[in-house]
Motif scaffolding. Structure first.
Motif, PDB file in Angstrom:
ATOM      1  N   ASN A 220     -41.012 -19.524  12.121  1.00  0.00           N
ATOM      2  CA  ASN A 220     -41.537 -20.472  13.113  1.00  0.00           C
ATOM      3  C   ASN A 220     -40.395 -21.107  13.900  1.00  0.00           C
ATOM      4  O   ASN A 220     -40.586 -21.626  14.992  1.00  0.00           O
ATOM      5  CB  ASN A 220     -42.396 -21.562  12.444  1.00  0.00           C
TER       6      ASN A 220
ATOM      7  N   THR B 299     -47.333 -21.935  15.100  1.00  0.00           N
ATOM      8  CA  THR B 299     -46.622 -20.844  15.771  1.00  0.00           C
ATOM      9  C   THR B 299     -47.259 -19.493  15.437  1.00  0.00           C
ATOM     10  O   THR B 299     -46.829 -18.473  15.959  1.00  0.00           O
ATOM     11  CB  THR B 299     -45.148 -20.820  15.330  1.00  0.00           C
TER      12      THR B 299
ATOM     13  N   THR C 240     -45.443 -29.162  10.104  1.00  0.00           N
ATOM     14  CA  THR C 240     -45.276 -27.835   9.510  1.00  0.00           C
ATOM     15  C   THR C 240     -45.496 -27.991   8.001  1.00  0.00           C
ATOM     16  O   THR C 240     -45.808 -29.094   7.525  1.00  0.00           O
ATOM     17  CB  THR C 240     -43.908 -27.231   9.884  1.00  0.00           C
TER      18      THR C 240
ATOM     19  N   VAL D  65     -44.126 -29.386  20.705  1.00  0.00           N
ATOM     20  CA  VAL D  65     -44.899 -28.189  21.031  1.00  0.00           C
ATOM     21  C   VAL D  65     -46.006 -28.075  19.993  1.00  0.00           C
ATOM     22  O   VAL D  65     -45.792 -28.353  18.828  1.00  0.00           O
ATOM     23  CB  VAL D  65     -43.976 -26.949  21.125  1.00  0.00           C
TER      24      VAL D  65
ATOM     25  N   ARG E   4     -44.319 -21.146  24.483  1.00  0.00           N
ATOM     26  CA  ARG E   4     -45.266 -22.149  24.971  1.00  0.00           C
ATOM     27  C   ARG E   4     -44.510 -23.258  25.700  1.00  0.00           C
ATOM     28  O   ARG E   4     -43.418 -23.647  25.255  1.00  0.00           O
ATOM     29  CB  ARG E   4     -46.012 -22.806  23.799  1.00  0.00           C
TER      30      ARG E   4
HETATM   31  P1  IMP Z   1     -46.260 -23.904  11.862  1.00  0.00           P
HETATM   32  O1  IMP Z   1     -44.926 -24.332  11.342  1.00  0.00           O
HETATM   33  O2  IMP Z   1     -46.210 -22.575  12.581  1.00  0.00           O
HETATM   34  O3  IMP Z   1     -47.334 -23.985  10.848  1.00  0.00           O
HETATM   35  O4  IMP Z   1     -46.679 -24.952  13.018  1.00  0.00           O
HETATM   36  C1  IMP Z   1     -47.006 -26.306  12.723  1.00  0.00           C
HETATM   37  C2  IMP Z   1     -46.543 -27.231  13.843  1.00  0.00           C
HETATM   38  O5  IMP Z   1     -45.121 -27.284  13.843  1.00  0.00           O
HETATM   39  C3  IMP Z   1     -46.963 -26.774  15.244  1.00  0.00           C
HETATM   40  O6  IMP Z   1     -47.183 -27.926  16.040  1.00  0.00           O
HETATM   41  C4  IMP Z   1     -45.741 -26.049  15.739  1.00  0.00           C
HETATM   42  O7  IMP Z   1     -45.664 -26.041  17.154  1.00  0.00           O
HETATM   43  C5  IMP Z   1     -44.637 -26.912  15.125  1.00  0.00           C
HETATM   44  N1  IMP Z   1     -43.408 -26.160  14.922  1.00  0.00           N
HETATM   45  C6  IMP Z   1     -43.141 -25.248  13.969  1.00  0.00           C
HETATM   46  N2  IMP Z   1     -41.895 -24.777  14.078  1.00  0.00           N
HETATM   47  C7  IMP Z   1     -41.359 -25.411  15.123  1.00  0.00           C
HETATM   48  C8  IMP Z   1     -40.055 -25.381  15.726  1.00  0.00           C
HETATM   49  O8  IMP Z   1     -39.151 -24.656  15.310  1.00  0.00           O
HETATM   50  N3  IMP Z   1     -39.887 -26.209  16.793  1.00  0.00           N
HETATM   51  C9  IMP Z   1     -40.853 -27.039  17.248  1.00  0.00           C
HETATM   52  N4  IMP Z   1     -42.070 -27.105  16.715  1.00  0.00           N
HETATM   53  C10 IMP Z   1     -42.319 -26.305  15.656  1.00  0.00           C
END
Ligand code: IMP
Length: 446
Positions: A38, A130, A242, A276, A306
């Motif tokens: 991510n 992500t 996250t 984001v 995005r």
């Molecule tokens: P996940 O980590 O893919 O489950 O995403 C969960 C949340 O964390 C979402 O809002 C993502 O956009 C944010 N997110 C995850 N990794 C990043 C990163 O590296 N930069 C900024 N936002 C992140």
């Protein structure tokens, strides 16, 4: 004590990668300890741009060992692509990269679950993940029964375990997706896994033991945070977070190195705020300021492309994050992006239901109702991307940076005015701070 940490104090994308790259010069081992594919970081090195995800940017240098520790979740296919992308551009990875046998693996069902389930928060809201299977993989880790770690790939019972897990996951996916669900093929997943296992074999190690030996031997370690503190699963803006401890609190659990070995914590902020994905962003701006920040700051996700939501600097949120992550000093990144704005604003308090507070709320509905209270500062119009010293910055830029330091209660030791390593200004008394691991902790005059 040998450890330095670089931690984001907002919602990720604070340009930590550039700072890590500079600090790497003064360390021997760089450790990524949480998160997965991510995260993305961009490093400009030797005139070339590198986009990395799980592998620390220290891989671009000789003499550095890069460790991907047990707290990360690893998608083998994407990790192998990352290795091969580096090798394809002439970077030697062999002998410089260690991969924890404790790291949990992201499988195709995790990607499918991420796709199906995001958007199913109560009220139909989406986290806006992500889509890299991060949450589902960490959920299986904590649930234990269906988790598979990298070390399992090399154990005799792996094929049987995988078959059991795929059978359960096929039932779960068809329950969620209905009869149209495409069943996962256990034989194809086994074949892929065995291929990945062979490709990764040279890198796999007990990184916990390696890092504990390293700190006891006095070797200099740099811990590289992924995402930002406000996305921390326990202390961030839950549920819009996250699934790992992305604040400084995750260093010990993710790497296996106790916090007592950490000497220096550098908190990284952008000179404004971005986010984001879903969730509240109290200082978010539309036209014209939000658009200025997005276009000048090229605020588009490294991983998902995005557009990022942009707004004024939120000192309430960043101060909370600095305390949470135990930050000693600050780096203010992307300061050049603010050039051209007549007025700058910093959020110094929230008003929630008519009451003013400087405390960051622990409940998401309170944060959603928070109205920012702003302080106004004069902007500057000069292009500052060529500034190399504090004195070369316009007075209003110096004042703005100093105010961030005051509001967060920590010295600002670095200001960044562009993506290149050379576009880095060392501030105040801690003049050697960004490259010397044992720099004094005395606050710089702000
Ligand atoms: P996940 O980590 O893919 O489950 O995403 C969960 C949340 O964390 C979402 O809002 C993502 O956009 C944010 N997110 C995850 N990794 C990043 C990163 O590296 N930069 C900024 N936002 C992140």
């Amino acid at each position: 004590m040998p450890g330095t940490c670089v931690i984001g104090l907002q919602w990720g994308d604070e340009a930590k990668g550039k700072l890590v790259d500079i600090l790497t010069e003064d360390h021997e081992i760089v450790v990524r300890y949480a998160g997965g594919a991510n995260a993305g970081h961009t490093v400009v090195s030797g005139g070339q741009t590198w986009k990395l995800s799980l592998i620390p940017s220290g891989i671009l240098r000789d003499g550095i060992t890069c460790v991907v520790a047990g707290g990360v979740v690893l998608d083998p296919a994407s990790f192998i692509r990352e290795i091969e992308g580096l090798e394809g551009r002439g970077v030697t990875v062999a002998g410089k990269l260690l991969l924890s046998d404790r790291a949990h693996l992201v499988f195709p069902w995790h990607l499918a679950e991420d796709r199906i389930l995001d958007g199913s928060l109560s009220g139909g809201e989406a986290i806006g993940t992500t889509g890299r299977g991060i949450g589902p993989c960490y959920r299986d880790k904590v649930g234990r029964s269906f988790a598979i770690r990298l070390g399992d790939l090399y154990r005799p019972g792996f094929a049987a375990k995988l078959a059991d897990v795929v059978a359960v996951k096929n039932r779960v996916l068809s329950a969620w997706q209905g009869d149209g669900a495409m069943p996962l093929d256990p034989q194809a997943i086994l074949a892929d896994s065995l291929r990945h296992a062979e490709r990764l074999r040279p890198f796999v190690a007990d990184t916990t033991a390696f890092l504990l030996d390293a700190v006891e031997d006095g070797r200099r370690l740099l811990f590289e945070g992924a995402q930002g503190s406000l996305l921390d699963v326990d202390h961030g803006t839950f549920p819009f977070v996250t699934s790992s401890n992305s604040s400084g609190l995750g260093v010990a659990s993710g790497s296996g190195v106790p916090g007592r070995w950490i000497e220096r914590v550098i908190g990284v902020v952008k000179a404004y705020t971005t986010r984001v994905g879903g969730g509240p962003l109290p200082t978010e701006q539309g036209e014209p300021v939000g658009v200025h920040l997005r276009e000048r700051g090229r605020e588009y996700g490294t991983v998902t492309m995005r557009p990022r939501r942009c707004g004024w600097f939120d000192a309430v949120a960043a101060r909370y994050a600095a305390r949470l992550s135990g930050v000693d000093e600050l780096a203010v990144m992307l300061l050049d992006v603010l050039s051209g704005l007549d007025e700058l604003r910093i959020c110094t308090a929230y008003e929630i239901d008519g009451a003013r507070t400087t405390r960051f709320p622990g409940q998401i509905d309170d944060l959603k109702r928070a109205i920012p209270v702003y302080e106004s500062l004069p902007g500057w119009h000069e292009d500052i991307s060529g500034a190399r010293t504090e004195a070369a910055l316009p007075a209003n830029a110096r004042r703005y940076v100093a105010r961030i330091g005051e509001l967060l209660g920590r010295p600002v030791t670095v200001a960044s005015v562009g993506p290149d390593r050379s576009q880095t200004i060392v501030l105040g008394r801690s003049r050697a701070a960004p490259v010397a691991s044992h720099a004094p902790r005395t606050p710089a005059p702000t």
